[in-house]
Design a protein around this motif. Sequence first.
Motif, short mmCIF file in Angstrom:
data_model
loop_
_atom_site.label_atom_id
_atom_site.label_comp_id
_atom_site.label_asym_id
_atom_site.label_seq_id
_atom_site.Cartn_x
_atom_site.Cartn_y
_atom_site.Cartn_z
N THR A 1 -14.11 10.00 16.13
CA THR A 1 -15.54 9.35 16.29
C THR A 1 -15.79 7.95 16.65
O THR A 1 -16.83 7.56 16.96
CB THR A 1 -16.13 9.64 14.57
OG1 THR A 1 -15.04 9.02 13.70
CG2 THR A 1 -15.91 11.26 14.32
N ASP A 2 -14.67 7.35 16.67
CA ASP A 2 -14.70 5.85 17.16
C ASP A 2 -14.42 5.82 18.58
O ASP A 2 -13.44 6.40 19.15
CB ASP A 2 -13.74 5.05 16.38
CG ASP A 2 -14.15 4.77 15.02
OD1 ASP A 2 -15.29 4.70 14.87
OD2 ASP A 2 -13.47 4.54 14.19
N VAL A 3 -15.33 5.35 19.48
CA VAL A 3 -15.20 5.34 20.93
C VAL A 3 -14.94 3.82 21.32
O VAL A 3 -15.88 2.77 21.24
CB VAL A 3 -16.61 5.69 21.67
CG1 VAL A 3 -16.40 5.36 22.85
CG2 VAL A 3 -16.94 7.14 21.19
N VAL A 4 -13.61 3.65 21.46
CA VAL A 4 -13.27 2.19 21.99
C VAL A 4 -12.43 2.23 23.16
O VAL A 4 -11.34 3.04 23.39
CB VAL A 4 -12.34 1.59 20.93
CG1 VAL A 4 -11.94 0.18 21.31
CG2 VAL A 4 -13.10 1.44 19.69
N LEU B 1 -6.40 -9.79 19.09
CA LEU B 1 -7.28 -9.45 20.40
C LEU B 1 -8.69 -8.41 19.59
O LEU B 1 -9.68 -8.49 20.02
CB LEU B 1 -6.41 -8.03 21.14
CG LEU B 1 -5.52 -8.83 22.11
CD1 LEU B 1 -4.63 -8.00 22.95
CD2 LEU B 1 -6.21 -9.74 23.32
N THR B 2 -8.18 -7.90 18.39
CA THR B 2 -9.26 -7.03 17.89
C THR B 2 -10.23 -7.94 16.88
O THR B 2 -11.40 -7.25 16.40
CB THR B 2 -8.71 -5.89 17.06
OG1 THR B 2 -8.02 -6.41 15.81
CG2 THR B 2 -7.78 -5.06 17.65
N GLY B 3 -9.65 -9.07 16.77
CA GLY B 3 -10.69 -9.91 15.83
C GLY B 3 -10.63 -9.46 14.37
O GLY B 3 -11.25 -9.84 13.65
N GLY B 4 -9.52 -8.77 13.95
CA GLY B 4 -9.31 -8.44 12.69
C GLY B 4 -9.26 -7.22 12.40
O GLY B 4 -9.28 -6.75 11.39
N ASP B 5 -10.18 -6.49 13.52
CA ASP B 5 -10.51 -4.94 13.19
C ASP B 5 -9.29 -4.09 13.19
O ASP B 5 -8.35 -4.24 14.19
CB ASP B 5 -11.39 -4.64 14.52
CG ASP B 5 -11.84 -3.07 14.27
OD1 ASP B 5 -11.37 -2.51 13.27
OD2 ASP B 5 -12.97 -2.59 15.06
N ALA C 1 -9.61 0.57 17.70
CA ALA C 1 -9.39 -0.75 17.91
C ALA C 1 -8.12 -1.33 18.25
O ALA C 1 -7.61 -1.99 19.25
CB ALA C 1 -10.06 -1.78 17.34
N ILE C 2 -7.30 -0.96 17.46
CA ILE C 2 -5.92 -1.24 17.50
C ILE C 2 -5.19 -0.65 18.75
O ILE C 2 -4.40 -1.17 19.50
CB ILE C 2 -5.05 -0.83 16.21
CG1 ILE C 2 -5.43 -1.85 15.16
CG2 ILE C 2 -3.61 -0.99 16.35
CD1 ILE C 2 -4.71 -1.62 13.71
N ALA C 3 -5.41 0.71 18.91
CA ALA C 3 -5.02 1.35 19.90
C ALA C 3 -5.29 0.67 21.62
O ALA C 3 -4.51 0.46 22.21
CB ALA C 3 -5.35 2.75 20.17
N SER D 1 -17.85 0.90 20.54
CA SER D 1 -17.72 -0.45 20.57
C SER D 1 -16.62 -0.82 21.79
O SER D 1 -15.60 -0.23 22.07
CB SER D 1 -16.78 -1.03 19.28
OG SER D 1 -16.42 -2.35 19.33
N MET D 2 -17.21 -1.91 22.66
CA MET D 2 -16.26 -2.37 23.69
C MET D 2 -15.41 -3.82 23.33
O MET D 2 -16.05 -4.51 22.93
CB MET D 2 -17.27 -2.85 24.60
CG MET D 2 -16.77 -3.33 25.96
SD MET D 2 -15.63 -2.39 26.86
CE MET D 2 -17.05 -1.22 28.01
N PRO D 3 -14.22 -3.40 23.33
CA PRO D 3 -13.57 -4.62 23.20
C PRO D 3 -13.78 -6.07 23.96
O PRO D 3 -14.01 -5.73 25.19
CB PRO D 3 -12.02 -4.19 23.65
CG PRO D 3 -12.20 -2.75 23.27
CD PRO D 3 -13.46 -2.42 23.70
#
Length: 226
Positions: free
Chosen positions: A89-92, A185-189, A194-196, A35-37
Amino acid sequence: FGAQIRTHYPLEVETEVAIAEQEAAAFAAPGLRVSMPPFLSEVIVNLSHLARQSPHVNQRSGVSVRLTVANYETLVANAARRALRLGETDVVPRVADLEALAASTQGKIEIESVDEGRDGQVVENLLKGAVLTVFRDRLPIERLRPVLEAFEGGEVVHTGDDTPAAEEASLVERIPALREPVLDLTGGDESPAAIASAVEFVLEGLHLSKRLNKDAAAGKATYRGR
């Protein structure tokens, strides 16, 4: 004969972001979610826009949208490398991953510098300018006064490409004032990755706004009050 073909580039950030998302090669690996912020997509595009205005970049050679696409792919790839190394496992992508854009940027533009070896400094300044531009557009400094008060009270934060997402995400509990701007910034994610990413962006923006001090070395950064 010295002939030239004159063209134009996207004038709006949103248009170039859409092009980059359409043209960038999708990164796919078993077990990884990418996911790309949006704010980092804007940083990538603003880097290209600033390069098109820079007296240190050869404008006859130009700064095409290919730079934006290459940087988009590089940022995702570097974030994936970091996630794999940390067992996530989450690539942000995060601010820490922006260092990887030095090579991809220098490979796509022609820098004009009187002093040999200043290419890296030119790219670094363009990148800082891009981050600051997006930060100012998205987060008025008045909204972050409570965050600054926490640092004025002695808070010190360590970030870096070797810091797990969960550890950086926990900062919104340690510094409650971070939670609102970060979730904006994360849109609620509320996923740790995403928070990091949003936390690093807020801290870097405050540093570039000359509100926080930063010590950086070898992919690691320490933020503290001025």
